[in-house]
Scaffold this active site. Structure first.
Site, PDB file in Angstrom:
ATOM      1  N   HIS A   1     -10.043   1.679   0.396  1.00 28.63           N
ATOM      2  CA  HIS A   1      -9.584   3.047   0.653  1.00 28.63           C
ATOM      3  C   HIS A   1     -10.757   4.026   0.653  1.00 28.63           C
ATOM      4  O   HIS A   1     -10.795   4.972   1.442  1.00 28.63           O
ATOM      5  CB  HIS A   1      -8.554   3.503  -0.396  1.00 28.63           C
ATOM      6  CG  HIS A   1      -7.144   3.057  -0.124  1.00 28.63           C
ATOM      7  ND1 HIS A   1      -6.472   3.365   1.037  1.00 28.63           N
ATOM      8  CD2 HIS A   1      -6.280   2.340  -0.868  1.00 28.63           C
ATOM      9  CE1 HIS A   1      -5.251   2.855   0.988  1.00 28.63           C
ATOM     10  NE2 HIS A   1      -5.103   2.215  -0.159  1.00 28.63           N
TER      11      HIS A   1
ATOM     12  N   HIS B   1      -8.827  -3.656  -2.927  1.00 26.82           N
ATOM     13  CA  HIS B   1      -7.893  -2.841  -2.137  1.00 26.82           C
ATOM     14  C   HIS B   1      -8.258  -1.356  -2.259  1.00 26.82           C
ATOM     15  O   HIS B   1      -8.323  -0.632  -1.264  1.00 26.82           O
ATOM     16  CB  HIS B   1      -6.462  -3.092  -2.636  1.00 26.82           C
ATOM     17  CG  HIS B   1      -5.415  -2.295  -1.940  1.00 26.82           C
ATOM     18  ND1 HIS B   1      -4.475  -2.855  -1.113  1.00 26.82           N
ATOM     19  CD2 HIS B   1      -5.148  -0.957  -1.950  1.00 26.82           C
ATOM     20  CE1 HIS B   1      -3.681  -1.894  -0.634  1.00 26.82           C
ATOM     21  NE2 HIS B   1      -4.076  -0.736  -1.134  1.00 26.82           N
ATOM     22  N   GLU B   2      -8.549  -0.915  -3.494  1.00 25.54           N
ATOM     23  CA  GLU B   2      -8.864   0.511  -3.707  1.00 25.54           C
ATOM     24  C   GLU B   2     -10.232   0.858  -3.132  1.00 25.54           C
ATOM     25  O   GLU B   2     -10.408   1.931  -2.548  1.00 25.54           O
ATOM     26  CB  GLU B   2      -8.815   0.851  -5.202  1.00 25.54           C
ATOM     27  CG  GLU B   2      -7.506   0.545  -5.917  1.00 25.54           C
ATOM     28  CD  GLU B   2      -6.268   1.095  -5.220  1.00 25.54           C
ATOM     29  OE1 GLU B   2      -5.184   0.546  -5.444  1.00 25.54           O
ATOM     30  OE2 GLU B   2      -6.404   2.061  -4.423  1.00 25.54           O
TER      31      GLU B   2
ATOM     32  N   CYS C   1       0.859  -1.189   0.000  1.00 21.06           N
ATOM     33  CA  CYS C   1       0.000   0.000   0.000  1.00 21.06           C
ATOM     34  C   CYS C   1       0.894   1.238   0.000  1.00 21.06           C
ATOM     35  O   CYS C   1       1.792   1.361   0.837  1.00 21.06           O
ATOM     36  CB  CYS C   1      -0.900   0.005   1.241  1.00 21.06           C
ATOM     37  SG  CYS C   1      -2.047   1.394   1.249  1.00 21.06           S
TER      38      CYS C   1
HETATM   39  O1  LIG Z   1      -1.961   1.732  -2.060  1.00 22.37           O
HETATM   40  C1  LIG Z   1      -2.470   1.514  -3.169  1.00 22.37           C
HETATM   41  O2  LIG Z   1      -3.703   1.587  -3.365  1.00 22.37           O
HETATM   42  C2  LIG Z   1      -1.557   1.070  -4.297  1.00 22.37           C
HETATM   43  C3  LIG Z   1      -1.166  -0.405  -4.163  1.00 22.37           C
HETATM   44  C4  LIG Z   1      -2.221  -1.232  -4.903  1.00 22.37           C
HETATM   45  C5  LIG Z   1      -2.173  -2.707  -4.698  1.00 22.37           C
HETATM   46  C6  LIG Z   1      -0.964  -3.450  -4.740  1.00 22.37           C
HETATM   47  C7  LIG Z   1      -0.987  -4.826  -4.567  1.00 22.37           C
HETATM   48  C8  LIG Z   1      -2.202  -5.494  -4.342  1.00 22.37           C
HETATM   49  C9  LIG Z   1      -3.382  -4.763  -4.309  1.00 22.37           C
HETATM   50  C10 LIG Z   1      -3.366  -3.394  -4.492  1.00 22.37           C
HETATM   51  C11 LIG Z   1       0.189  -0.575  -4.813  1.00 22.37           C
HETATM   52  O3  LIG Z   1       0.378  -0.402  -5.997  1.00 22.37           O
HETATM   53  S1  LIG Z   1       1.500  -1.068  -3.764  1.00 22.37           S
HETATM   54  C12 LIG Z   1       2.985  -1.118  -4.721  1.00 22.37           C
HETATM   55  C13 LIG Z   1       3.027  -2.070  -5.900  1.00 22.37           C
HETATM   56  O4  LIG Z   1       3.225  -1.590  -6.970  1.00 22.37           O
HETATM   57  C14 LIG Z   1       2.806  -3.550  -5.806  1.00 22.37           C
HETATM   58  C15 LIG Z   1       2.738  -4.205  -4.606  1.00 22.37           C
HETATM   59  C16 LIG Z   1       2.514  -5.586  -4.551  1.00 22.37           C
HETATM   60  C17 LIG Z   1       2.349  -6.291  -5.715  1.00 22.37           C
HETATM   61  C18 LIG Z   1       2.414  -5.612  -6.930  1.00 22.37           C
HETATM   62  C19 LIG Z   1       2.642  -4.256  -6.974  1.00 22.37           C
HETATM   63 ZN   LIG Z   2      -3.415   1.146  -0.577  1.00 22.47          ZN
END
Ligand SMILES: O=C(O)C[C@@H](Cc1ccccc1)C(=O)SCC(=O)c1ccccc1
Ligand SMILES: [Zn+2]
Length: 156
Positions: A145, A141-142, A99
């Site tokens: 938020h 996840h979004e 996140c």
């Molecule tokens: O905080 C956020 O909403 C962005 C988050 C989204 C997310 C990542 C992984 C699973 C569900 C949602 C991110 O992009 S965190 C950084 C990232 O690029 C990443 C992290 C884990 C796996 C793949 C990418």
């Molecule tokens: Zn997040």
């Protein structure tokens, strides 16, 4: 525009229920563009408006293949306004999530395997889709938020 600072754990905006979008105007487009630029600068696969301090119901989903999800689809970023889950699988699947608002944390989170969702695009048009796998994960996840929930509130 230049990337905005990303709100992190402790910032009250992350724990509010974001308000529905009612005005599909140039201001909304500018906010969505700022979110896009900020997400790109942070190399995220998604970002929600509260993470740039805006308590409105929109987020961006931008799946791309990565070391944790090598078979994730590479998709053009989608801005989803007033997103809703219409139906969800009973099956849950665990997967690593990061996140941008909880820097340096990687947590295994249970999510629905697939979702039927609806949202509006920036022009106000309504869309429906079935999402699965990593894209469904990002959507959940979004959406968390927008409801004031971060990874830390999801620890089993
Ligand atoms: O905080 C956020 O909403 C962005 C988050 C989204 C997310 C990542 C992984 C699973 C569900 C949602 C991110 O992009 S965190 C950084 C990232 O690029 C990443 C992290 C884990 C796996 C793949 C990418
Ligand atoms: Zn997040």
């Amino acid at each position: 525009p230049t990337p905005l600072p990303i709100c992190v754990t402790g910032d009250p905006v992350l724990y509010q229920i974001a308000a529905p979008v009612t005005e599909f105007d140039a201001r909304l487009e500018a906010l969505a563009h700022s979110a896009m630029v900020t997400m790109d600068a942070a190399k995220g696969v998604g970002i929600a408006a509260p993470q740039i301090g805006v308590s409105l119901r929109f987020f961006i989903v931008a799946s791309r293949a990565n070391e944790r999800y090598p078979d994730a689809p590479n998709m053009a970023p989608v801005v989803m306004v007033n997103p809703c889950i219409l139906a969800a699988s009973n099956e849950l699947v665990a997967g690593e999530e990061g996140c941008l608002s909880v820097p340096g944390k990687r947590l295994s989170i249970l999510r629905h395997q697939w979702l039927d969702v609806s949202w509006q695009s920036l022009d106000g048009e309504t869309h429906h889709a079935r999402l699965e796998g990593f894209v469904a994960r990002i959507f959940q996840h979004e959406l968390d938020h927008l409801d004031g929930i971060t990874l830390l509130e999801r620890i089993e």
